[in-house]
Design a protein around this motif. Structure first.
Motif, PDB file in Angstrom:
ATOM      1  N   PHE A 194      14.102 -10.106 -12.567  1.00  0.00           N
ATOM      2  CA  PHE A 194      15.160 -10.332 -11.585  1.00  0.00           C
ATOM      3  C   PHE A 194      15.151 -11.821 -11.243  1.00  0.00           C
ATOM      4  O   PHE A 194      14.096 -12.373 -10.935  1.00  0.00           O
ATOM      5  N   GLU A 195      16.324 -12.448 -11.282  1.00  0.00           N
ATOM      6  CA  GLU A 195      16.441 -13.852 -10.888  1.00  0.00           C
ATOM      7  C   GLU A 195      17.325 -13.938  -9.653  1.00  0.00           C
ATOM      8  O   GLU A 195      18.390 -13.320  -9.594  1.00  0.00           O
ATOM      9  N   GLU A 196      16.855 -14.692  -8.666  1.00  0.00           N
ATOM     10  CA  GLU A 196      17.651 -14.913  -7.452  1.00  0.00           C
ATOM     11  C   GLU A 196      18.318 -16.275  -7.597  1.00  0.00           C
ATOM     12  O   GLU A 196      17.641 -17.311  -7.612  1.00  0.00           O
ATOM     13  N   ASN A 197      19.629 -16.262  -7.724  1.00  0.00           N
ATOM     14  CA  ASN A 197      20.337 -17.537  -7.926  1.00  0.00           C
ATOM     15  C   ASN A 197      21.612 -17.556  -7.087  1.00  0.00           C
ATOM     16  O   ASN A 197      22.687 -17.837  -7.570  1.00  0.00           O
ATOM     17  N   GLY A 198      21.452 -17.263  -5.829  1.00  0.00           N
ATOM     18  CA  GLY A 198      22.632 -17.094  -4.971  1.00  0.00           C
ATOM     19  C   GLY A 198      23.015 -15.639  -4.950  1.00  0.00           C
ATOM     20  O   GLY A 198      23.200 -15.037  -3.916  1.00  0.00           O
ATOM     21  N   GLY A 199      23.105 -15.043  -6.112  1.00  0.00           N
ATOM     22  CA  GLY A 199      23.221 -13.587  -6.263  1.00  0.00           C
ATOM     23  C   GLY A 199      21.971 -13.132  -6.998  1.00  0.00           C
ATOM     24  O   GLY A 199      20.909 -13.726  -6.852  1.00  0.00           O
ATOM     25  N   LEU A 211       6.995 -13.946  -8.720  1.00  0.00           N
ATOM     26  CA  LEU A 211       6.248 -12.754  -8.336  1.00  0.00           C
ATOM     27  C   LEU A 211       6.121 -11.871  -9.577  1.00  0.00           C
ATOM     28  O   LEU A 211       7.128 -11.490 -10.177  1.00  0.00           O
ATOM     29  N   PHE A 212       4.890 -11.582  -9.974  1.00  0.00           N
ATOM     30  CA  PHE A 212       4.650 -10.681 -11.098  1.00  0.00           C
ATOM     31  C   PHE A 212       4.244  -9.312 -10.552  1.00  0.00           C
ATOM     32  O   PHE A 212       3.341  -9.222  -9.708  1.00  0.00           O
ATOM     33  N   VAL A 213       4.904  -8.260 -11.042  1.00  0.00           N
ATOM     34  CA  VAL A 213       4.611  -6.893 -10.606  1.00  0.00           C
ATOM     35  C   VAL A 213       4.460  -5.977 -11.827  1.00  0.00           C
ATOM     36  O   VAL A 213       4.772  -6.363 -12.958  1.00  0.00           O
ATOM     37  N   GLY A 214       3.995  -4.762 -11.567  1.00  0.00           N
ATOM     38  CA  GLY A 214       3.917  -3.733 -12.608  1.00  0.00           C
ATOM     39  C   GLY A 214       4.527  -2.454 -12.039  1.00  0.00           C
ATOM     40  O   GLY A 214       5.616  -2.468 -11.498  1.00  0.00           O
ATOM     41  N   HIS A 215       3.801  -1.337 -12.202  1.00  0.00           N
ATOM     42  CA  HIS A 215       4.058  -0.070 -11.523  1.00  0.00           C
ATOM     43  C   HIS A 215       5.153   0.797 -12.154  1.00  0.00           C
ATOM     44  O   HIS A 215       4.969   1.987 -12.319  1.00  0.00           O
ATOM     45  N   ILE A 256      11.373 -12.306  -9.942  1.00  0.00           N
ATOM     46  CA  ILE A 256      10.438 -11.183  -9.896  1.00  0.00           C
ATOM     47  C   ILE A 256      10.349 -10.648 -11.319  1.00  0.00           C
ATOM     48  O   ILE A 256      11.362 -10.264 -11.919  1.00  0.00           O
ATOM     49  N   ILE A 257       9.138 -10.662 -11.849  1.00  0.00           N
ATOM     50  CA  ILE A 257       8.948 -10.321 -13.256  1.00  0.00           C
ATOM     51  C   ILE A 257       8.085  -9.070 -13.354  1.00  0.00           C
ATOM     52  O   ILE A 257       6.905  -9.090 -13.008  1.00  0.00           O
ATOM     53  N   ASN A 258       8.704  -7.987 -13.785  1.00  0.00           N
ATOM     54  CA  ASN A 258       7.922  -6.772 -14.048  1.00  0.00           C
ATOM     55  C   ASN A 258       7.433  -6.864 -15.488  1.00  0.00           C
ATOM     56  O   ASN A 258       8.234  -6.933 -16.426  1.00  0.00           O
ATOM     57  N   ILE A 259       6.126  -6.875 -15.651  1.00  0.00           N
ATOM     58  CA  ILE A 259       5.562  -7.188 -16.963  1.00  0.00           C
ATOM     59  C   ILE A 259       5.405  -5.967 -17.871  1.00  0.00           C
ATOM     60  O   ILE A 259       4.900  -6.094 -18.975  1.00  0.00           O
ATOM     61  N   GLY A 260       5.891  -4.810 -17.401  1.00  0.00           N
ATOM     62  CA  GLY A 260       5.809  -3.612 -18.241  1.00  0.00           C
ATOM     63  C   GLY A 260       4.385  -3.082 -18.292  1.00  0.00           C
ATOM     64  O   GLY A 260       3.517  -3.515 -17.526  1.00  0.00           O
ATOM     65  N   GLU A 316       0.822  -1.213   0.000  1.00  0.00           N
ATOM     66  CA  GLU A 316       0.000   0.000   0.000  1.00  0.00           C
ATOM     67  C   GLU A 316       0.858   1.266   0.000  1.00  0.00           C
ATOM     68  O   GLU A 316       0.328   2.367  -0.091  1.00  0.00           O
ATOM     69  N   GLU A 317       2.179   1.110   0.081  1.00  0.00           N
ATOM     70  CA  GLU A 317       3.040   2.299   0.007  1.00  0.00           C
ATOM     71  C   GLU A 317       3.491   2.591  -1.425  1.00  0.00           C
ATOM     72  O   GLU A 317       4.146   3.596  -1.684  1.00  0.00           O
ATOM     73  N   TRP A 318       3.216   1.681  -2.332  1.00  0.00           N
ATOM     74  CA  TRP A 318       3.445   1.898  -3.771  1.00  0.00           C
ATOM     75  C   TRP A 318       4.896   2.274  -4.068  1.00  0.00           C
ATOM     76  O   TRP A 318       5.158   3.223  -4.807  1.00  0.00           O
ATOM     77  N   ASN A 319       5.833   1.540  -3.466  1.00  0.00           N
ATOM     78  CA  ASN A 319       7.241   1.722  -3.817  1.00  0.00           C
ATOM     79  C   ASN A 319       7.560   0.914  -5.072  1.00  0.00           C
ATOM     80  O   ASN A 319       6.731   0.169  -5.574  1.00  0.00           O
ATOM     81  N   TYR A 320       8.796   1.055  -5.541  1.00  0.00           N
ATOM     82  CA  TYR A 320       9.197   0.396  -6.795  1.00  0.00           C
ATOM     83  C   TYR A 320      10.266  -0.661  -6.539  1.00  0.00           C
ATOM     84  O   TYR A 320      11.024  -0.566  -5.573  1.00  0.00           O
ATOM     85  N   ILE A 321      10.322  -1.645  -7.430  1.00  0.00           N
ATOM     86  CA  ILE A 321      11.437  -2.601  -7.407  1.00  0.00           C
ATOM     87  C   ILE A 321      12.330  -2.246  -8.593  1.00  0.00           C
ATOM     88  O   ILE A 321      12.055  -2.623  -9.732  1.00  0.00           O
TER      89      ILE A 321
END
Ligand SMILES: [Fe+2]
Length: 251
Positions: A167-172, A156-160, A190-194, A133-138
């Motif tokens: 972003f892929e988490e693979n150790g780094g 995790l699918f996001v927009g905004h 984490i997939i920002n779908i544009g 609800e704070e509408w920050n960005y990744i």
């Protein structure tokens, strides 16, 4: 923390879109390209309205598709559930105009949208899992890190931000800008779908994603649409002209 993809009982193909922002021309173009392939479920990751000239028509399409949807900041701002104090003057003017265009039915629909949903073994949220609800960005790896910590599913699918990126988490952490990504077992993404209706990555074409659970692949799609018509409607509605010009540049 590793994650496990849910067992493949029934293969599904999802079409995911976000940040339609009342741009009916862009939304129709996206849906037009989906007619040739199988889609089992449409998912809307927030901001159906705001900026564009056809908020009510876009809400109707989302409802007609029986989209599984979450709220965006503009959706909630349009029904007074989110503050517009931090909106820039153009966004503020567009929200106030959008409020004047919505029917009671539209308002009820937007008010009913939740912030986070977890359909089919993945998670959707418009902005962030940390305080949605704070509408920050990744944007950065550190933003992604905070959200990976809170993510129990693999995806995790996001927009905004209106900028497609994975972003892929693979150790780094690894960034993917390519069109197709094969998802690896045990990794989180984490997939920002544009954005469908107001892309901001320098490419004016509408942006959306396909997620295929069988091939375990996500694919970024871009679609040309009638930008001139969307611009004309914005100007005709007396919305700030900058909201029209930016569509041509995709920024
Ligand atoms: Fe947006």
């Amino acid at each position: 923390m590793k994650c496990i993809f849910p067992p493949l009982i029934e293969p599904m193909r999802f079409a995911l879109f976000a940040d339609i922002h009342g741009n009916l021309e862009a939304f129709r173009a996206v849906l037009g390209t989906l007619q040739n392939g199988r889609i089992d479920r449409h998912i809307c990751v927030g901001d159906i309205v705001g900026y564009g000239a056809n908020p009510g028509e876009c809400i109707k399409l989302v409802k007609d598709l029986d989209c599984l949807a979450v709220a965006g900041n503009h959706d909630w701002a349009a029904v007074d559930l989110a503050s517009i104090d931090y909106f820039n003057p153009y966004a503020k003017e567009a929200v106030l105009w959008t409020r004047s265009q919505l029917s009671q039915e539209d308002r009820d629909f937007l008010k009913g949208l939740e912030l986070v949903r977890e359909p089919h073994g993945f998670t959707i949220v418009h902005a962030t899992l940390k305080a949605p609800e704070e509408w920050n960005y990744i944007f950065s790896a550190s933003d992604a890190h905070e959200n990976f910590q809170l993510l129990s599913n693999c995806l995790l699918f996001v927009g905004h931000s209106h900028v497609p990126i994975i972003f892929e988490e693979n150790g780094g952490y690894r960034y993917h800008f390519g069109r197709k990504v094969n998802l690896k077992e045990g990794q989180k993404y984490i997939i920002n779908i544009g954005s469908v209706g107001q892309p901001r990555d320098g490419d004016p074409r509408a942006s959306f994603f396909i997620y295929d659970t069988e091939s375990r692949q996500v694919e970024l799609r871009r679609v040309e649409y009638n930008v001139d018509e969307a611009m004309r409607k914005i100007v005709e509605a007396n919305l700030p002209p900058v909201l029209a010009w930016r569509l041509r540049e995709g920024e």
